[in-house]
Structure formats: structure tokens, C-alpha cells
Design an enzyme around this catalytic site. Structure first.
Site, PDB file in Angstrom:
ATOM      1  N   ASP A  83     -20.156  27.261   3.068  1.00 47.38           N
ATOM      2  CA  ASP A  83     -19.821  27.437   4.595  1.00 47.38           C
ATOM      3  C   ASP A  83     -19.957  28.787   5.211  1.00 47.38           C
ATOM      4  OD1 ASP A  83     -17.650  27.999   2.633  1.00 47.38           O
ATOM      5  OD2 ASP A  83     -16.038  27.773   4.206  1.00 47.38           O
ATOM      6  N   GLU A 141     -14.813  26.741   1.993  1.00 52.53           N
ATOM      7  CA  GLU A 141     -14.175  27.811   1.080  1.00 52.53           C
ATOM      8  C   GLU A 141     -13.229  28.660   1.980  1.00 52.53           C
ATOM      9  OE1 GLU A 141     -12.636  31.231  -0.454  1.00 52.53           O
ATOM     10  OE2 GLU A 141     -14.187  31.392   0.950  1.00 52.53           O
ATOM     11  N   GLU A 142     -13.755  28.863   3.296  1.00 51.66           N
ATOM     12  CA  GLU A 142     -12.965  29.864   3.954  1.00 51.66           C
ATOM     13  C   GLU A 142     -11.692  29.367   4.740  1.00 51.66           C
ATOM     14  OE1 GLU A 142     -13.751  33.019   4.302  1.00 51.66           O
ATOM     15  OE2 GLU A 142     -15.864  33.112   4.155  1.00 51.66           O
ATOM     16  N   ARG A 180     -13.204  41.059 -14.254  1.00 54.35           N
ATOM     17  CA  ARG A 180     -11.929  41.559 -14.981  1.00 54.35           C
ATOM     18  C   ARG A 180     -10.998  40.393 -15.531  1.00 54.35           C
ATOM     19  NH1 ARG A 180      -8.240  44.626 -12.029  1.00 54.35           N
ATOM     20  NH2 ARG A 180      -6.619  44.124 -13.229  1.00 54.35           N
ATOM     21  N   HIS A 365     -17.349  39.436   6.648  1.00 55.82           N
ATOM     22  CA  HIS A 365     -16.573  38.905   7.559  1.00 55.82           C
ATOM     23  C   HIS A 365     -16.850  39.937   9.059  1.00 55.82           C
ATOM     24  CE1 HIS A 365     -13.701  35.833   5.426  1.00 55.82           C
ATOM     25  NE2 HIS A 365     -14.830  36.157   4.958  1.00 55.82           N
TER      26      HIS A 365
END
Ligand SMILES: [Zn+2]
Ligand SMILES: [Zn+2]
Length: 394
Positions: A83, A141-142, A180, A365
Site C-alpha cells: 500500500d 500495512e499503513e 535485532r 512518509h
């Protein structure tokens, strides 16, 4: 030390690099916002079919799942999100967005193109692996509730043993990989609040309930949650992104609208944030005789990488690129719905550097956001390498 399997993927991806760039630029020119990825999903499904994958479309909305099977073995899933964002593209380049107010400002176009390139490479080099590789192209996803949960609900992870995903990341230089173990990206909750006071004449405030004063107090009071209530050793954020009230100088505002986001890692801290937020809201409004309406939207959980899979990423990345190109990722307060997959199956989410100090130096963004395109080769090689490693050394 460079291993031989890694060089197979390096060569396969490099030899078709221009096509990967063309796919990415096509998607970049034609971005679709969350929950509306129709053309993007069609593009993906068509490509996967042409590589000979078994394709299921419409999984959890516009999700597409491509399955590549090669004899017996484990099932490894790789994920890309598809997206774009409601941002006006301000780049001046030939592949800038052609859709007003919509832009791939997070790099999901490149995630999609990269995963397509991996699907083709793995389809063409079946001699390197056996089992099943599941290519998960996820919508939305956003914007919470997001596409991951919906795809899981509709069976995208059925039988999956391991899962990996990457995010191209411009704050990290292109060519680097950051990983990580354990908590990596924050849990996010959002609030949408309207405070109802009583409007009236600006010269007669005693007859009114001033929503501006209440809104301003709330913003101030909430600042004490992180500074005074949450342990200083716990990462947490309370951000008020919007405060709108009133219309002109001599009128007392009858309502105030406040919106914001609340982030954390630890589930107990997440609950404490919510309780303190609402307690302050309740009592501040009661103190002034105001009413309120609150929507507290519980969003993505924290993304927690599995220790042994983070170790695999480190090992595979060092094998592909050399240990000097692998670094420890910082914990990040942005959220990511890859978190839901990590609650279902062992796996790891990885940041792949995509900044180059030039065009690709803007934060995610941002209206001028771009990536260093060769980072797609790094991401692709890593994903193929991870899938292969997890299939052959489960
Ligand atoms: Zn984003
Ligand atoms: Zn993103």
C-alpha cells in the site's frame, strides 16, 4: 566469507535488475492507498502466475499469496506490503506518482518489486532448495486494523514454519542490514476525542464551558503520563497530533476535537498508558462540567523478533554481504503489522538500508521520499538467502 548459494541469488537478481527497477517504477507511478490496492494486486498476481507459481488472490482483502513448491520440506513465508499513502508526491523525477494526493512514501512499491524478483529467481533455481516458499503480498500495512490480521484469518500462514520480511529504510545507508532480536517496533494505539463544553459570548465566559481551556489542559496533563507515570526505563510516547476548537476571537468554543497516538513496547506499560490517559480525561472534563466522546483505537502490537531467527538473519546477511555490513537495529517507535505474523510463527523482520545521502535522504512518509534502488538487490538477496537457509537448515 561469501557462500556459493548466496552468489546464485546475487547473480540471478543482478541479471534481471533493470526489470525489477521497471516494476518498482511502474508501481511508484500508480500508487494505491491502503485497502484499495486493486491494480497493484492484479499486477502482482499476473507476474507470479507468469513465473509458474500457484496464486491465490483476494486473501484478506486485496492480498495475494503465491506458492512455490519443490518436493518435500518445510514451508517458509516471505512478506511484502503493497500500500501507498495519502501524500502528494513532490519529487521531480520521471517515475513520480501520477495519482494526485497518493504516493509510495514508505517504499512498499520497492518491497513488492523486490519480492517479485525473489519469486522469479527462486522459481528459476529450484536446484538450490526444496519445500515450499510462500510469497505473501499484503495490503493495508499503513492503516490499522491492517492487512496482516485479515490474511492470517484467511489462512495465508497455514503450515508455515518460518517467516521473514524486510523494510527498506532510508535512515540507514544503502548496502547495510540492521537486525535485532526481541522487541523491535512499538505497539500503537490511537485516540479520537471530542470534548463537549457550552459555547457563548467571549465576554461572558461564566455562562459557558470553554472547550479551548479544557482541550489545552488535557494536552498539558497528558504530558505527565510518560514523564511521571511510566517507568523511565520503558519506551513510551503520547503525542497529540491535532487539537481543533473554536472559530473566532469573541466566541467561546463549544467543542474541541483532539487526536493523537500512544506507543509502547511492554504490555503492562501499554495498559498503564491507557488507564492514565482516560483517568486524566475523565477527571479534567468532570472538573469543568464537560462531556466527551472517546474512540480509543487499539492498534498493532509490538513487533518482537524471535531470538534464533534474528541470529539466522545475522549469519545469512554476514554470509551474503560480509559482517561489516550487518549492524544492530535500534528499537523504533513506528509500528508494523508484521507483528501479527511474529505472534503466529517464528521469524524476523529486518531493516535494509536504502538511504544514499542524495535523492534518497528524506524520512519515510515525506513528500520527497525516495529510496536508493540498488537496495532492492540487497533486500532480495537477503530474502532469498533466508528462505533457502530456513528450508535447508530448519
Ligand atoms: Zn509507512
Ligand atoms: Zn512502511
Amino acid at each position: 566469507m561469501i557462500n556459493t548459494t548466496a552468489s546464485v541469488w546475487k547473480e540471478a537478481l543482478a541479471s534481471r535488475y533493470e526489470e525489477t527497477v521497471a516494476w518498482r517504477r511502474h508501481l511508484h507511478r500508480h500508487p494505491e492507498v491502503s485497502y484499495e490496492e486493486r491494480q497493484t494486486a492484479l499486477f502482482v498476481a499476473e507476474k507470479l502466475e507468469s513465473f509458474g507459481l500457484e496464486v491465490t488472490a483476494g486473501v484478506g482483502g486485496h492480498g495475494v499469496v503465491g506458492s512455490l513448491k519443490n518436493g518435500a520440506g518445510p514451508v517458509v513465508a516471505l512478506r511484502a506490503d503493497m500500500d501507498a499513502l495519502a501524500i502528494q508526491d513532490e519529487k521531480a523525477c520521471e517515475y513520480a506518482s501520477t495519482v494526485p494526493g497518493v504516493m509510495h512514501a514508505c517504499g512498499h512499491d520497492a518491497h513488492t518489486a523486490t519480492l517479485l524478483s525473489v519469486a522469479r529467481a527462486m522459481a528459476e533455481h529450484r536446484e538450490e532448495w526444496s519445500g515450499e516458499v510462500r510469497f505473501v503480498f499484503q495490503p493495508a500495512e499503513e492503516v490499522s486494523p491492517g492487512g496482516a490480521q485479515a490474511m492470517i484469518k484467511e489462512g495465508a500462514l497455514q503450515g508455515v514454519d518460518r517467516m521473514y520480511g524486510v523494510h527498506l529504510w532510508t535512515p540507514i545507508p544503502s548496502g547495510m542490514v540492521a537486525v535485532r532480536p526481541g522487541p523491535m517496533m512499538a505497539a500503537v494505539d490511537d485516540f479520537f476525542l471530542t470534548v463537549y463544553g457550552r459555547g457563548g459570548h467571549g465576554g461572558m465566559p461564566h455562562l459557558c464551558t470553554d472547550a479551548v481551556v479544557i482541550g489545552a489542559q488535557l494536552v498539558q496533563q497528558w504530558q505527565t503520563i510518560v514523564s511521571r507515570s511510566v517507568s523511565p526505563l520503558q519506551p513510551a510516547v503520547v503525542s497529540v497530533g491535532a487539537l481543533q476548537a473554536g472559530s473566532t476571537q469573541n466566541v467561546i468554543a463549544d467543542r474541541a476535537v483532539l487526536k493523537g497516538t500512544i506507543r509502547s513496547f511492554d504490555p503492562a506499560a501499554r495498559e498503564l498508558l491507557r488507564v492514565r490517559f482516560e483517568t486524566i480525561l475523565q477527571h479534567t472534563c468532570a472538573m469543568h462540567g464537560a462531556e466527551y466522546e472517546l474512540e480509543y483505537r487499539v492498534g498493532y502490537p509490538a513487533l518482537v523478533n524471535h531470538e534464533s531467527e534474528a541470529e539466522r538473519v545475522r549469519r545469512v546477511a554476514a554470509g551474503c554481504f560480509g559482517a561489516e555490513r550487518v549492524q544492530e537495529a535500534d528499537m523504533l517507535m513506528p509500528a508494523e503489522d508484521f507483528a501479527y505474523y511474529m505472534k503466529e510463527v517464528p521469524g524476523c523482520f529486518v531493516l535494509v538500508g536504502a538511504g544514499n545521502g542524495e535523492a534518497a535522504s528524506y524520512p519515510h512518509h515525506h513528500p520527497r521520499f525516495d529510496i536508493d534502488e540498488p537496495a532492492m538487490l540487497t533486500a532480495g538477496e537477503l530474502l532469498a538467502g533466508l528462505a533457502c537457509d530456513a528450508l535447508m537448515n530448519p
